[in-house]
Scaffold this motif. Structure first.
Motif, PDB file in Angstrom:
ATOM      1  N   SER A  30     -41.636  17.780  22.772  1.00 25.60           N
ATOM      2  CA  SER A  30     -42.429  17.890  21.363  1.00 25.60           C
ATOM      3  C   SER A  30     -41.310  16.520  21.037  1.00 25.60           C
ATOM      4  CB  SER A  30     -43.259  18.595  20.680  1.00 25.60           C
ATOM      5  OG  SER A  30     -44.439  19.026  20.784  1.00 25.60           O
ATOM      6  N   TYR A  31     -40.090  17.135  20.355  1.00 25.22           N
ATOM      7  CA  TYR A  31     -38.856  16.547  19.995  1.00 25.22           C
ATOM      8  C   TYR A  31     -38.172  15.102  20.933  1.00 25.22           C
ATOM      9  CZ  TYR A  31     -38.640  20.246  16.707  1.00 25.22           C
ATOM     10  OH  TYR A  31     -39.333  21.576  16.677  1.00 25.22           O
ATOM     11  N   GLN A  32     -38.790  15.542  22.464  1.00 24.89           N
ATOM     12  CA  GLN A  32     -38.391  14.509  23.353  1.00 24.89           C
ATOM     13  C   GLN A  32     -38.927  13.219  22.754  1.00 24.89           C
ATOM     14  OE1 GLN A  32     -35.265  14.333  24.888  1.00 24.89           O
ATOM     15  NE2 GLN A  32     -35.712  12.399  24.889  1.00 24.89           N
ATOM     16  N   TYR A  33     -40.624  13.516  22.888  1.00 26.04           N
ATOM     17  CA  TYR A  33     -41.328  12.586  22.418  1.00 26.04           C
ATOM     18  C   TYR A  33     -41.368  12.193  21.439  1.00 26.04           C
ATOM     19  CZ  TYR A  33     -45.588  10.408  22.518  1.00 26.04           C
ATOM     20  OH  TYR A  33     -46.789   9.202  22.316  1.00 26.04           O
ATOM     21  N   PHE A  34     -40.688  12.301  20.236  1.00 28.76           N
ATOM     22  CA  PHE A  34     -40.804  11.928  19.160  1.00 28.76           C
ATOM     23  C   PHE A  34     -39.490  10.643  19.321  1.00 28.76           C
ATOM     24  CE2 PHE A  34     -42.481  16.089  16.459  1.00 28.76           C
ATOM     25  CZ  PHE A  34     -43.716  14.732  16.351  1.00 28.76           C
ATOM     26  N   ILE A  35     -38.295  11.234  20.139  1.00 31.84           N
ATOM     27  CA  ILE A  35     -37.633  10.267  20.364  1.00 31.84           C
ATOM     28  C   ILE A  35     -37.486   8.666  21.533  1.00 31.84           C
ATOM     29  CG2 ILE A  35     -34.994  10.747  21.765  1.00 31.84           C
ATOM     30  CD1 ILE A  35     -34.411  13.281  20.701  1.00 31.84           C
ATOM     31  N   ASP A  36     -38.536   9.733  22.282  1.00 30.97           N
ATOM     32  CA  ASP A  36     -38.763   8.134  23.125  1.00 30.97           C
ATOM     33  C   ASP A  36     -39.195   7.723  22.949  1.00 30.97           C
ATOM     34  OD1 ASP A  36     -37.524   9.536  25.313  1.00 30.97           O
ATOM     35  OD2 ASP A  36     -39.126  10.713  25.902  1.00 30.97           O
ATOM     36  N   ASP A  86     -53.904   4.725  18.611  1.00 31.84           N
ATOM     37  CA  ASP A  86     -53.732   4.911  19.634  1.00 31.84           C
ATOM     38  C   ASP A  86     -53.652   4.513  20.725  1.00 31.84           C
ATOM     39  OD1 ASP A  86     -55.242   7.326  18.684  1.00 31.84           O
ATOM     40  OD2 ASP A  86     -57.377   6.545  19.012  1.00 31.84           O
ATOM     41  N   ARG A  87     -53.104   3.382  20.536  1.00 36.73           N
ATOM     42  CA  ARG A  87     -53.235   2.289  21.845  1.00 36.73           C
ATOM     43  C   ARG A  87     -51.752   1.995  21.842  1.00 36.73           C
ATOM     44  NH1 ARG A  87     -56.521  -2.900  19.841  1.00 36.73           N
ATOM     45  NH2 ARG A  87     -57.936  -2.427  20.317  1.00 36.73           N
ATOM     46  N   ILE A  88     -51.401   2.551  20.655  1.00 38.97           N
ATOM     47  CA  ILE A  88     -49.000   2.360  21.070  1.00 38.97           C
ATOM     48  C   ILE A  88     -48.831   3.510  21.454  1.00 38.97           C
ATOM     49  CG2 ILE A  88     -47.714   2.865  19.544  1.00 38.97           C
ATOM     50  CD1 ILE A  88     -49.038   0.952  17.085  1.00 38.97           C
ATOM     51  N   LEU A  89     -49.313   4.608  21.256  1.00 37.74           N
ATOM     52  CA  LEU A  89     -48.980   6.003  21.818  1.00 37.74           C
ATOM     53  C   LEU A  89     -48.952   6.116  23.358  1.00 37.74           C
ATOM     54  CD1 LEU A  89     -49.120   8.122  18.659  1.00 37.74           C
ATOM     55  CD2 LEU A  89     -46.953   6.640  19.119  1.00 37.74           C
ATOM     56  N   ALA A  91     -39.700   6.940  19.084  1.00 41.49           N
ATOM     57  CA  ALA A  91     -39.769   6.362  18.140  1.00 41.49           C
ATOM     58  C   ALA A  91     -39.221   5.064  17.517  1.00 41.49           C
ATOM     59  CB  ALA A  91     -38.378   7.393  17.716  1.00 41.49           C
ATOM     60  N   ASN A  92     -38.550   4.330  18.246  1.00 39.76           N
ATOM     61  CA  ASN A  92     -38.226   2.512  18.625  1.00 39.76           C
ATOM     62  C   ASN A  92     -39.385   1.470  18.620  1.00 39.76           C
ATOM     63  OD1 ASN A  92     -35.987   3.737  17.974  1.00 39.76           O
ATOM     64  ND2 ASN A  92     -34.579   2.853  20.158  1.00 39.76           N
ATOM     65  N   ASN A  93     -40.122   1.979  19.512  1.00 39.96           N
ATOM     66  CA  ASN A  93     -41.280   1.502  19.700  1.00 39.96           C
ATOM     67  C   ASN A  93     -42.241   1.741  17.882  1.00 39.96           C
ATOM     68  OD1 ASN A  93     -43.853  -0.144  20.239  1.00 39.96           O
ATOM     69  ND2 ASN A  93     -44.578   1.588  21.600  1.00 39.96           N
ATOM     70  N   ALA A  94     -42.446   3.065  18.396  1.00 41.49           N
ATOM     71  CA  ALA A  94     -44.069   3.094  16.568  1.00 41.49           C
ATOM     72  C   ALA A  94     -43.127   2.282  15.291  1.00 41.49           C
ATOM     73  CB  ALA A  94     -44.003   4.802  16.389  1.00 41.49           C
ATOM     74  N   ALA A  95     -41.247   2.873  14.995  1.00 38.04           N
ATOM     75  CA  ALA A  95     -40.707   1.702  14.111  1.00 38.04           C
ATOM     76  C   ALA A  95     -41.345  -0.243  14.038  1.00 38.04           C
ATOM     77  CB  ALA A  95     -39.584   2.747  13.934  1.00 38.04           C
ATOM     78  N   GLN A  96     -41.013  -0.237  15.377  1.00 40.15           N
ATOM     79  CA  GLN A  96     -40.853  -1.520  15.607  1.00 40.15           C
ATOM     80  C   GLN A  96     -42.845  -1.699  15.027  1.00 40.15           C
ATOM     81  OE1 GLN A  96     -40.306  -2.158  19.095  1.00 40.15           O
ATOM     82  NE2 GLN A  96     -38.082  -3.054  18.487  1.00 40.15           N
ATOM     83  N   ARG A  97     -43.855  -1.186  15.637  1.00 42.76           N
ATOM     84  CA  ARG A  97     -45.147  -1.941  14.967  1.00 42.76           C
ATOM     85  C   ARG A  97     -45.758  -1.043  13.472  1.00 42.76           C
ATOM     86  NH1 ARG A  97     -48.259  -2.722  19.634  1.00 42.76           N
ATOM     87  NH2 ARG A  97     -47.032  -2.332  21.733  1.00 42.76           N
ATOM     88  N   VAL A  98     -44.895  -0.489  12.955  1.00 42.58           N
ATOM     89  CA  VAL A  98     -45.011   0.187  11.719  1.00 42.58           C
ATOM     90  C   VAL A  98     -44.416  -1.312  10.333  1.00 42.58           C
ATOM     91  CG1 VAL A  98     -44.463   1.168   9.298  1.00 42.58           C
ATOM     92  CG2 VAL A  98     -45.600   2.511  11.662  1.00 42.58           C
ATOM     93  N   ASN A  99     -43.309  -1.820  11.184  1.00 43.18           N
ATOM     94  CA  ASN A  99     -42.070  -2.672  10.680  1.00 43.18           C
ATOM     95  C   ASN A  99     -43.194  -4.634  10.992  1.00 43.18           C
ATOM     96  OD1 ASN A  99     -40.254  -1.022   9.427  1.00 43.18           O
ATOM     97  ND2 ASN A  99     -39.214  -1.365  11.463  1.00 43.18           N
TER      98      ASN A  99
END
Length: 152
Positions: free
Chosen positions: A100-106, A26-29, A108-116
């Motif tokens: 929605s699709y634009q949200y995923f694109i915008d 919830d803090r990331i997105l 993606a990098n931040n979410a992937a970095q946090r998960v990694n």
């Protein structure tokens, strides 16, 4: 610790991690809760014919009422459209919008970095082990949910 203590620890840990992951997500997105994001992600991965409220509810293991409430909220934010099915007038279908699709694109990098980052202390073997455990545990939960335990 005996086996029962370990099983209770695992069960409790999964519940605690679920809560902590939700807070973290919830803090990331921006603009969405983790549950709303996950719901959009699930919908994006489904075949076009499967995107009814009932199918989505069944897939994520939640009640139709809870999913519909989240979907109505997402529709008000412009992330989805809800409309009657052309095949079954009783069914409501869900469609992702361009937003929605634009949200995923915008995001993606931040979410992937946090998960990694979250999994950075795990080796590939540990990741495989946890993945295998969760798949097996998920299967056990599905089997358990199918049993009639009301008389136990």
């Amino acid at each position: 610790m005996d086996r029962t203590d370990k099983e209770e620890f695992i069960f409790g840990s999964i519940l605690l991690l679920s809560n902590k992951l939700q807070i973290m997500g919830d803090r990331i997105l921006p603009d969405l809760t983790l549950k709303q994001w996950f719901l959009l992600l699930v919908i994006s991965k489904m075949d076009a014919d499967e995107k009814s409220v009932n199918t989505i509810s069944s897939f994520i293991g939640s009640t139709r009422q809870n999913v519909k409430k989240m979907l109505i909220h997402l529709e008000s934010k412009g992330f989805i459209l809800i409309h009657k099915s052309q095949k079954d007038s009783r069914a409501l279908n869900v469609e992702l919008t361009k937003k929605s699709y634009q949200y995923f694109i915008d995001n993606a990098n931040n979410a992937a970095q946090r998960v990694n980052s979250l999994f950075s202390d795990f080796s590939d073997k540990e990741i495989d082990t946890v993945k295998d455990f969760l798949e097996k545990f998920h299967g056990c939960v599905e089997t358990y949910n199918g049993e009639d335990i009301s008389n136990e």
